[in-house]
Design a protein around this motif. Structure first.
Motif, PDB file in Angstrom:
ATOM      1  N   PRO A   1       0.936  -1.440   0.091  1.00  0.00           N
ATOM      2  CA  PRO A   1       0.021  -0.025  -0.022  1.00  0.00           C
ATOM      3  C   PRO A   1       0.912   1.196   0.092  1.00  0.00           C
ATOM      4  O   PRO A   1       1.970   1.141   0.303  1.00  0.00           O
ATOM      5  CB  PRO A   1      -0.691  -0.193   1.064  1.00  0.00           C
ATOM      6  CG  PRO A   1       0.138  -1.089   2.130  1.00  0.00           C
ATOM      7  CD  PRO A   1       1.075  -1.802   1.240  1.00  0.00           C
ATOM      8  N   SER A   2       0.460   2.396  -0.384  1.00  0.00           N
ATOM      9  CA  SER A   2       0.987   3.555  -0.364  1.00  0.00           C
ATOM     10  C   SER A   2       0.071   4.708  -0.315  1.00  0.00           C
ATOM     11  O   SER A   2      -0.954   4.582  -0.940  1.00  0.00           O
ATOM     12  CB  SER A   2       2.183   3.717  -1.763  1.00  0.00           C
ATOM     13  OG  SER A   2       1.061   3.892  -2.667  1.00  0.00           O
ATOM     14  N   ALA A   3       0.352   5.874   0.370  1.00  0.00           N
ATOM     15  CA  ALA A   3      -0.591   6.956   0.472  1.00  0.00           C
ATOM     16  C   ALA A   3      -0.734   7.534  -0.857  1.00  0.00           C
ATOM     17  O   ALA A   3       0.028   7.664  -1.778  1.00  0.00           O
ATOM     18  CB  ALA A   3       0.153   8.174   1.274  1.00  0.00           C
TER      19      ALA A   3
ATOM     20  N   SER B   1       5.667  12.346  -3.692  1.00  0.00           N
ATOM     21  CA  SER B   1       5.040  12.124  -2.390  1.00  0.00           C
ATOM     22  C   SER B   1       5.886  12.675  -1.270  1.00  0.00           C
ATOM     23  O   SER B   1       6.450  12.038  -0.322  1.00  0.00           O
ATOM     24  CB  SER B   1       4.765  10.587  -2.026  1.00  0.00           C
ATOM     25  OG  SER B   1       3.893  10.275  -1.263  1.00  0.00           O
ATOM     26  N   PRO B   2       5.991  14.007  -0.860  1.00  0.00           N
ATOM     27  CA  PRO B   2       6.823  14.652  -0.156  1.00  0.00           C
ATOM     28  C   PRO B   2       6.455  14.016   1.296  1.00  0.00           C
ATOM     29  O   PRO B   2       7.389  14.122   2.040  1.00  0.00           O
ATOM     30  CB  PRO B   2       6.454  16.250  -0.169  1.00  0.00           C
ATOM     31  CG  PRO B   2       5.868  16.388  -1.520  1.00  0.00           C
ATOM     32  CD  PRO B   2       5.087  14.928  -1.802  1.00  0.00           C
ATOM     33  N   LYS B   3       5.337  13.849   1.667  1.00  0.00           N
ATOM     34  CA  LYS B   3       5.096  13.672   3.020  1.00  0.00           C
ATOM     35  C   LYS B   3       5.465  12.163   3.320  1.00  0.00           C
ATOM     36  O   LYS B   3       5.622  11.757   4.481  1.00  0.00           O
ATOM     37  CB  LYS B   3       3.673  13.969   3.492  1.00  0.00           C
ATOM     38  CG  LYS B   3       3.310  13.830   4.919  1.00  0.00           C
ATOM     39  CD  LYS B   3       2.004  14.426   5.445  1.00  0.00           C
ATOM     40  CE  LYS B   3       1.606  13.962   6.753  1.00  0.00           C
ATOM     41  NZ  LYS B   3       0.409  14.253   7.210  1.00  0.00           N
ATOM     42  N   TRP B   4       4.756  11.269   2.227  1.00  0.00           N
ATOM     43  CA  TRP B   4       4.633   9.988   2.673  1.00  0.00           C
ATOM     44  C   TRP B   4       5.787   8.836   2.088  1.00  0.00           C
ATOM     45  O   TRP B   4       5.874   7.766   2.304  1.00  0.00           O
ATOM     46  CB  TRP B   4       3.274   9.500   2.353  1.00  0.00           C
ATOM     47  CG  TRP B   4       2.490  10.064   3.218  1.00  0.00           C
ATOM     48  CD1 TRP B   4       1.480  10.888   2.796  1.00  0.00           C
ATOM     49  CD2 TRP B   4       2.249   9.779   4.688  1.00  0.00           C
ATOM     50  NE1 TRP B   4       0.628  11.149   3.878  1.00  0.00           N
ATOM     51  CE2 TRP B   4       1.086  10.682   4.927  1.00  0.00           C
ATOM     52  CE3 TRP B   4       2.755   9.214   5.485  1.00  0.00           C
ATOM     53  CZ2 TRP B   4       0.513  10.634   6.438  1.00  0.00           C
ATOM     54  CZ3 TRP B   4       2.275   9.092   7.032  1.00  0.00           C
ATOM     55  CH2 TRP B   4       1.217   9.797   7.185  1.00  0.00           C
ATOM     56  N   PHE B   5       6.803   9.497   1.323  1.00  0.00           N
ATOM     57  CA  PHE B   5       7.581   8.573   0.677  1.00  0.00           C
ATOM     58  C   PHE B   5       8.364   7.525   1.310  1.00  0.00           C
ATOM     59  O   PHE B   5       8.389   6.568   1.019  1.00  0.00           O
ATOM     60  CB  PHE B   5       8.488   9.330  -0.348  1.00  0.00           C
ATOM     61  CG  PHE B   5       9.754   9.957   0.149  1.00  0.00           C
ATOM     62  CD1 PHE B   5      10.965   9.188   0.536  1.00  0.00           C
ATOM     63  CD2 PHE B   5       9.479  11.303   0.541  1.00  0.00           C
ATOM     64  CE1 PHE B   5      11.913  10.054   0.924  1.00  0.00           C
ATOM     65  CE2 PHE B   5      10.571  12.232   1.232  1.00  0.00           C
ATOM     66  CZ  PHE B   5      11.965  11.492   1.352  1.00  0.00           C
ATOM     67  N   MET B   6       8.610   8.199   2.424  1.00  0.00           N
ATOM     68  CA  MET B   6       9.590   7.059   3.492  1.00  0.00           C
ATOM     69  C   MET B   6       8.869   6.096   4.018  1.00  0.00           C
ATOM     70  O   MET B   6       9.389   5.234   3.973  1.00  0.00           O
ATOM     71  CB  MET B   6      10.340   8.103   4.639  1.00  0.00           C
ATOM     72  CG  MET B   6      11.461   8.735   4.280  1.00  0.00           C
ATOM     73  SD  MET B   6      12.481   8.805   5.686  1.00  0.00           S
ATOM     74  CE  MET B   6      13.688   9.892   5.233  1.00  0.00           C
ATOM     75  N   VAL B   7       7.605   6.317   4.445  1.00  0.00           N
ATOM     76  CA  VAL B   7       6.740   5.361   5.142  1.00  0.00           C
ATOM     77  C   VAL B   7       6.304   4.414   3.854  1.00  0.00           C
ATOM     78  O   VAL B   7       6.321   3.207   3.942  1.00  0.00           O
ATOM     79  CB  VAL B   7       5.603   6.050   5.591  1.00  0.00           C
ATOM     80  CG1 VAL B   7       4.478   4.912   5.952  1.00  0.00           C
ATOM     81  CG2 VAL B   7       5.741   6.948   6.579  1.00  0.00           C
ATOM     82  N   ASP B   8       6.104   4.875   2.595  1.00  0.00           N
ATOM     83  CA  ASP B   8       5.702   3.922   1.649  1.00  0.00           C
ATOM     84  C   ASP B   8       6.685   3.157   1.224  1.00  0.00           C
ATOM     85  O   ASP B   8       6.832   1.703   0.939  1.00  0.00           O
ATOM     86  CB  ASP B   8       5.289   4.880   0.529  1.00  0.00           C
ATOM     87  CG  ASP B   8       3.839   5.411   0.689  1.00  0.00           C
ATOM     88  OD1 ASP B   8       3.218   5.201   1.561  1.00  0.00           O
ATOM     89  OD2 ASP B   8       3.527   6.713   0.007  1.00  0.00           O
TER      90      ASP B   8
ATOM     91  N   MET C   1       9.527  -2.273   1.578  1.00  0.00           N
ATOM     92  CA  MET C   1      10.651  -3.083   1.728  1.00  0.00           C
ATOM     93  C   MET C   1      10.223  -4.078   2.999  1.00  0.00           C
ATOM     94  O   MET C   1      10.932  -5.267   2.995  1.00  0.00           O
ATOM     95  CB  MET C   1      11.729  -2.006   2.538  1.00  0.00           C
ATOM     96  CG  MET C   1      12.387  -1.254   1.367  1.00  0.00           C
ATOM     97  SD  MET C   1      13.366  -0.239   1.677  1.00  0.00           S
ATOM     98  CE  MET C   1      14.986  -1.196   1.907  1.00  0.00           C
ATOM     99  N   GLN C   2       9.346  -3.648   3.905  1.00  0.00           N
ATOM    100  CA  GLN C   2       9.123  -4.861   5.016  1.00  0.00           C
ATOM    101  C   GLN C   2       8.335  -5.814   4.321  1.00  0.00           C
ATOM    102  O   GLN C   2       8.423  -7.018   4.581  1.00  0.00           O
ATOM    103  CB  GLN C   2       8.295  -3.975   6.197  1.00  0.00           C
ATOM    104  CG  GLN C   2       8.264  -5.003   7.120  1.00  0.00           C
ATOM    105  CD  GLN C   2       9.563  -5.482   7.990  1.00  0.00           C
ATOM    106  OE1 GLN C   2      10.568  -5.109   7.870  1.00  0.00           O
ATOM    107  NE2 GLN C   2       9.381  -6.604   8.890  1.00  0.00           N
ATOM    108  N   ASN C   3       7.581  -5.520   3.176  1.00  0.00           N
ATOM    109  CA  ASN C   3       6.794  -6.640   2.590  1.00  0.00           C
ATOM    110  C   ASN C   3       7.859  -7.718   1.944  1.00  0.00           C
ATOM    111  O   ASN C   3       7.580  -8.847   1.894  1.00  0.00           O
ATOM    112  CB  ASN C   3       5.963  -6.092   1.179  1.00  0.00           C
ATOM    113  CG  ASN C   3       4.546  -5.696   1.512  1.00  0.00           C
ATOM    114  OD1 ASN C   3       4.290  -5.976   2.717  1.00  0.00           O
ATOM    115  ND2 ASN C   3       3.729  -5.601   0.587  1.00  0.00           N
TER     116      ASN C   3
END
Ligand code: FMN
Length: 176
Positions: free
Chosen positions: A35-37, A82-89, A94-96
């Protein structure tokens, strides 16, 4: 899936055995399906197998084992898209990969020890992408992992009740 979560450990010693193409493709597919924002999918993954490149990545302080890992996946995030969420995404994707690799008998280790500009230069990563993290990937070598043992001893897994609260922030006990 929960079994992969339970058995996963950071692996810092690898056999030289190459990873079969289909196995690697399945692991990468796990990233693709993350998933991604806003479903922006602001990621790019560079699969590094070249020994010289891995040796260069292994020069960072806590990344020596990258020299022996047959594959290093460099996780990049598009900071413009995605300036706010790229790291989370990128981290979710990566954890997947980590959990898919674990379920297939492979070992992984997240690596945050890298010089972003050196990695960018070596792998020709465009400016709009940030390097989020690296992932070592390969078949685990049975070997005592001193670094891992120390990390597990000095920082034990936190107890659930110290990291979960209900309704509002606080160390409320999980009780029935
Ligand atoms: C974002 C991130 C960066 C990490 N960077 C490194 C690293 O540079 N070198 C390393 O040996 N381990 C690294 N680790 C692995 C952690 O040390 C490890 O996950 C932690 O000690 C818990 O151990 P476990 O993964 O075996 O459960 C990193 C983990 C994460 C999530």
């Amino acid at each position: 899936m929960f079994e992969a979560v339970q058995i996963r450990r950071s692996i810092r010693a690898y056999k030289p055995t190459p990873i079969p193409k289909e196995t690697l493709e399945k692991i990468l597919e796990a990233a693709r399906l993350a998933p991604s924002a806003g479903n922006v999918q602001p990621w790019h993954f560079i699969v590094v197998t070249n020994p010289e490149k891995r040796a260069t990545l292994a020069k960072a302080p806590f990344a020596k084992f990258l020299k022996k890992a047959p594959v290093v996946i460099v996780g990049c995030g598009d900071q413009k898209a995605s300036p706010k969420w790229f790291m989370v995404d990128v981290a979710i994707a990566m954890q997947n990969m980590v959990l898919t690799a674990t379920s297939m008998g492979l070992g992984t280790c997240w690596v945050g020890s890298f010089d972003e500009e050196k990695v960018r230069g070596m792998l020709k990563i465009p400016e709009r992408y940030r390097v989020v993290a690296l992932l070592a990937l390969g078949y685990p070598q049975r070997k005592i992992d001193i670094q891992g043992k120390i990390l597990h001893l000095v920082r034990r897994r936190r107890k659930l009740e110290t990291m979960v609260s209900f309704e509002e922030f606080g160390f409320a006990l999980l009780s029935g």
